[in-house]
Structures are given as structure tokens and as C-alpha cells.
Design a protein around this motif. Structure first.
Motif, PDB file in Angstrom:
ATOM      1  N   CYS A  92       0.542  -1.441   0.190  1.00 41.81           N
ATOM      2  CA  CYS A  92      -0.576  -0.443  -0.752  1.00 41.81           C
ATOM      3  C   CYS A  92       0.568   1.000   0.433  1.00 41.81           C
ATOM      4  O   CYS A  92       0.664   2.447  -0.906  1.00 41.81           O
TER       5      CYS A  92
ATOM      6  N   GLU B 140      -6.423   8.356   5.477  1.00 43.05           N
ATOM      7  CA  GLU B 140      -8.008   7.278   5.619  1.00 43.05           C
ATOM      8  C   GLU B 140      -8.419   6.881   7.160  1.00 43.05           C
ATOM      9  O   GLU B 140      -7.569   7.041   8.068  1.00 43.05           O
TER      10      GLU B 140
ATOM     11  N   HIS C 208       0.943   5.894  -1.981  1.00 43.26           N
ATOM     12  CA  HIS C 208       0.054   4.696  -2.489  1.00 43.26           C
ATOM     13  C   HIS C 208       0.687   4.898  -4.945  1.00 43.26           C
ATOM     14  O   HIS C 208       0.454   6.125  -5.372  1.00 43.26           O
TER      15      HIS C 208
ATOM     16  N   ASN D  56      -6.274  -0.715   0.711  1.00 43.37           N
ATOM     17  CA  ASN D  56      -5.968  -0.026   1.813  1.00 43.37           C
ATOM     18  C   ASN D  56      -6.739  -0.407   3.049  1.00 43.37           C
ATOM     19  O   ASN D  56      -6.922   0.322   3.932  1.00 43.37           O
TER      20      ASN D  56
END
Lengths: 321, 321
Positions: A12, A234, A216, A277
Motif C-alpha cells: 500500500c 484514511e 500509493h 488500503n
């Protein structure tokens, strides 16, 4: 041969780190053009050099410098004016059908932040990876405490018809954060749409647990051009469910939910069955809950650091509520 | 003017980041000498140039290169042979009384890891900051769930007689990880020594929650020379206590324990009352437990990333159990 947890994290967070090999890092950067605004001291993203000839840059509001490898949007602010110029460029490029990524147009914009936390412009979601700007999402993991003291996670399987990562495993609910949406509102919405969890339940019981961040480089299974960059943040959330509470697919994005014991989750991670992810969000959960520990995981320190990469672009700094 | 949470994190992680200002980063590195071994491709730490003339380097087993600014320990392995040469150098330097830091000799060694996770050598604890090598510690926060659903933390006040950060606030228990000590064993030992918590209780109920990592430049309140570097990894642990369970000072390091509500903790953090590396562990706890959130903390993303710095030296990669 099953993957290690560090392999999963590196898949990732797979853009080279500057201190890992400074010379290779500098060489890598030379294959990209920096996306800039005239009044912003730092780049906002990196565009692969191979993409530059595919975009229809209007010389009225773009300045492309091949010597310094910069792409500058010279259209003056405020943000809506810049947003409109960028959208026009993307529409023109889409009409020319030179870039596969733009066929996935979403009619949804993502914000691009400046160093003082202000939104400098917005960009169509499908185009964010073309410019390599930081994007934001939310990820929710619902879990159950088993009678033996162990944990089980509500894992989604993505629908077979999804454009990206079809059939792979996923968190309980997740989604991108469009412009002007606070993370808590994002998780409430996704939990409702994808897992049929009531908004009032989520709002009252969900817990913000931090964020993961990574840089990424997109591969073939992400769809569209390969080599595009996706620096992402995130926001992570968790919610404990009782034994009678069950997420149910609420739209056509999720094929099914199943409750997985943590050992089953680790085995599926190592077989590469999770969307990349989502895998790192699950790893972060396993670290936070003492399933992955310094005694049972050789690469513990490197894993925890790489789950929280400091990105080299301005990040969201304004309360979004 | 109270500090922001980002201020608190930056005071601990205060060595320049390479992507923040690449030119200044390179200039800063030029004021240090890299500590190297001949058979290791990466530096193991940075030594301030001002320290180089103060150390008694035996030319039999040290090579100092002022052009490339490297200090190489040429004594061949295995680890015990190198450890012994380094110890001899530190003893000679201590006898010369040229460095204040060495007056705090502990007779305890810290491991220095190589890129493959092997211990390349051990270094006297008091000298680790002279060479700027990565050191490891454990930090435990005990907490109570209040009847109103809020959290309260068992916060220690450091003894007034402590050499460093006297009288400041601290986690429930904490300590450095000497060579050959697993993190779980370290937290069990510190919880017993500093907070009188029974080993079997801690072993059964404590939860590993990750680690924080930062690159600290030592100031005056750390004691010894200023400008020395301390890249550190602190393994974090938490343990929920019932209302009748209370930590008690177990040695002369802690003056008192008191249960602090989370809002009181945040206010004390912002007044700068916590020891710097305990402050970041508390911030990490507050993020993990949803007290500090994306909606109430403007610098959330940067805070979370900087709490987990990826260090540019090899880190511990072997299970230490």
C-alpha cells in the motif's frame, strides 16, 4: 508463500521514502512533474511525466515548465475559479479520450488543501490520481467480543461487479470524503449505505481511533493508467456490536458480510485477499487491539511507522465539522 | 498562551524532517558525523560535530573521516568485541571529564540493531544520546471508565529529586528497554517498580497498543550537553483498572499518583506540565480513544503522522520475547 504483514503495508505504502535511498528518491521524483499554484510554496501533488502529453493544457491558465518539471495552474483564485479551470481542462481531456482513468467520471469533487488549511481548489474524484493530490477517506471496522475474550471482525466482500478490487475483502464500511464533508458525517453515511447501520446508532457509539496515511503507486488492479500516485489519509473508526447486531449489505457495492475471527482475518490478509488500503486499516486495528504485538511480529516498529506516513504535501488542517 | 497539541508533538519530534525543507535538512546533517560500522550500509546514529573533539577516539579501532563526516568503529565483530571497544572509548572519555552526559553513567546497556534485525553492538545507556542511536522504551497508561462514560487516567508526578524533568507529569509507569529485554517484560517490571502493580495482573490484563516514534534534539532540561540526538521508539501499553484498584509509588522515582479526568489531562498537556515524551504517549492515547478527533483538532492528520515517525536508522526487527 503467504505475505508478511510488512509486505502488506509496503504494497500500500509503495512510493519510495526519501531517507530510504536519497539518490533513488531524487531520481524517482525526476520522472514526475510537480503540480503547483503560483501563491503556494509547496507542490500539491506529482503528475507522471508520461501523462503530461495526454492532457489538454490550455496555455491561458496553465504553465508547463519542462526544465523544472512543474505544472502550474496560473488561473487566479478564489478557489471556485481555479476549480472551474481545472474542471474545464479535465472535460477537454476526457473528450479526447486519451486517458482511461477519466472514463470513470464521478461528478464528485475532492478538496485540495493548502499549507494554512484552506481549500485551494477542488478536483473531480476520478482525476485526483492524475494529479497525485492527497485524498481523504473513512474506514469503519465493526467488531464483536467473543465469549473466550477474543475478537471477531465484520468483514465485507466486495461485489463481483465492482470496477476496482472486485470480490476482495474489505472493512465493514468505507468511502471517500467529498469536499465539505466531515469525517464523522462520512462514516455515518457509509455505515448506513453499505452496512445498513442506523445513523443514530453509529453517531452514538462509533469511536474515532486516528488515521492511517500512505503514499500509493497505482497498479493494474486499481483500474486506469498505472504509475499514478495516490497519497491518502484514511480516518479510522471502530464500533463494538452486540451478538444480535449484524451489518447487512445496503447497496450493490457489498456482496456479503461475515464475522471473521482475528486469526482468520490475519490468514486472509497474508493470502492477499483484502483490498490494499483496507488491509492496512485492518493491520492498524490488530496493532491497536494487541493482536499483533512486539513479541509476535518481527517488523512491528517499521509496520507502525509506515502505517502513518508523513506526506510531503499540505494536509487537511481545518476542523471539517 | 497554552500550547496546541501540535506544538507538544513538535517539541518532542523536533529534528527536521527531510521533506519539510530538503535544503535545510541537508545543511543540518552537515553539522553531524554519521556513526557507522564497516559492514553496515546505513548509519546507526548521528554525532554532533561539536562532540567529536571531546571524545577520546583510539585510532586502533576508530576511523574519523572529516571530509565525509563519518565516525567508523573498525573493530571487527562479533557484537561483544565491538561492545567492549566502544565501552573502553566511553570509559576513557569519562575519565577525561570532557562530557557532562557521561557523569550519569548507568551500568546498563542498550542494543543497537542492524538492518537485518541483529544486535550489532551494545552501548552504555548514558552514552546513547552522544552517538544518536535509536533507543527503546515502554510506556503504560492505566485508565478508569467513569460512570458518565468518560475516561480518567492515572497520572504520575515525577519526584522532585529526579535528575531529569523533576516534578513533571508522567504516564502511569515507563522505562527504557535494556538489551535483551522484551517490551512486555519491560512493562511488567516498570509497572511493579514504579506503580506497585502486581506482575500477574499486568501480564493478564495489559494491552499492547502500538508504538510512538520521534526524533528528539535534547534541550537543557534533559541534562548533559544540548543538541544531542535521541531517535526513540516507545512501545505503548494501556490497562483498564477498576475503581478500587490504585497504583501506588513503588520506588523514589514517583512523588504521587492521581486520577485525572481527560479534560484535566488535556489542560495540563497544553500548560506544558508533562515530560515531553510522556506527553506524546498521552496524545496518542487521546487519539486512540476518540477524545482528540478530526472534528475538534485542526492538526489531526499531521499530529498522528508525527507521532509515528519513520526513523532513518535500522530499528529493532527481531521478536524480543
Amino acid at each position: 508463500m503467504p505475505k508478511t504483514i510488512l509486505d502488506i503495508v509496503k504494497e500500500c505504502d509503495n512510493f519510495i521514502h526519501p531517507t530510504e535511498d536519497p539518490i533513488k528518491y531524487t531520481q524517482t521524483l525526476q520522472t514526475y512533474y510537480a503540480f503547483r499554484l503560483p501563491d503556494c510554496p509547496t507542490p500539491l501533488g506529482y503528475i507522471p511525466a508520461s501523462i503530461i502529453p495526454q492532457v489538454i493544457w490550455s496555455p491561458e491558465w496553465w504553465c508547463i515548465n519542462h526544465a523544472s518539471r512543474t505544472v502550474t495552474l496560473t488561473a487566479p483564485g478564489p478557489a471556485p475559479a481555479r476549480t472551474q479551470r481545472l474542471a474545464q481542462t479535465l472535460h477537454d481531456t476526457r473528450a479526447a479520450r486519451s486517458l482511461a482513468l477519466l472514463s470513470g467520471w464521478r461528478n464528485e469533487t475532492f478538496p485540495v488543501y493548502g499549507p494554512r488549511g484552506d481549500v485551494l481548489l477542488e478536483i473531480e474524484r476520478a482525476a485526483s490520481a492524475l494529479f497525485g493530490v492527497v485524498t481523504y477517506g473513512v474506514q469503519l471496522l465493526c467488531y464483536v467480543r467473543c465469549q473466550d475474550g477474543g475478537l471477531a471482525l465484520w468483514i465485507a466482500r466486495r461485489a463481483a461487479a465492482k470496477q476496482t478490487y472486485a470480490g476482495m475483502l474489505d472493512c465493514t464500511a468505507a468511502g471517500g470524503l467529498a469536499a465539505r464533508m466531515a469525517p464523522m458525517e462520512g462514516v455515518v453515511r457509509e455505515a448506513g449505505e453499505e452496512a445498513s447501520l442506523a445513523a443514530e446508532t453509529v453517531r452514538a457509539r462509533v469511536r474515532a481511533t486516528g488515521c492511517v496515511s500512505y503514499f500509493h503507486v497505482r497498479g493494474a488492479d486499481a483500474g486506469g493508467e498505472t504509475g499514478l500516485l495516490q497519497p491518502e489519509v484514511e480516518y479510522t473508526y471502530e464500533m463494538e456490536l452486540g451478538e444480535e447486531e449484524e451489518p447487512r449489505p445496503g447497496d450493490d457495492e457489498v456482496a456479503e458480510f461475515r464475522l471473521w475471527g482475528v486469526e482468520e482475518v490475519v490468514a486472509a490478509l497474508r493470502r492477499g485477499e483484502f483490498k490494499p488500503n483496507s488491509a492496512v486499516v485492518v493491520v492498524d486495528f490488530l496493532v491497536r487491539h494487541g493482536v499483533v504485538t512486539p513479541e509476535n511480529e518481527r517488523d512491528y516498529v517499521e509496520i507502525v511507522a509506515r502505517l502513518h506516513r508523513r506526506l510531503e504535501f499540505p494536509v487537511c488542517t481545518a476542523p471539517m465539522g
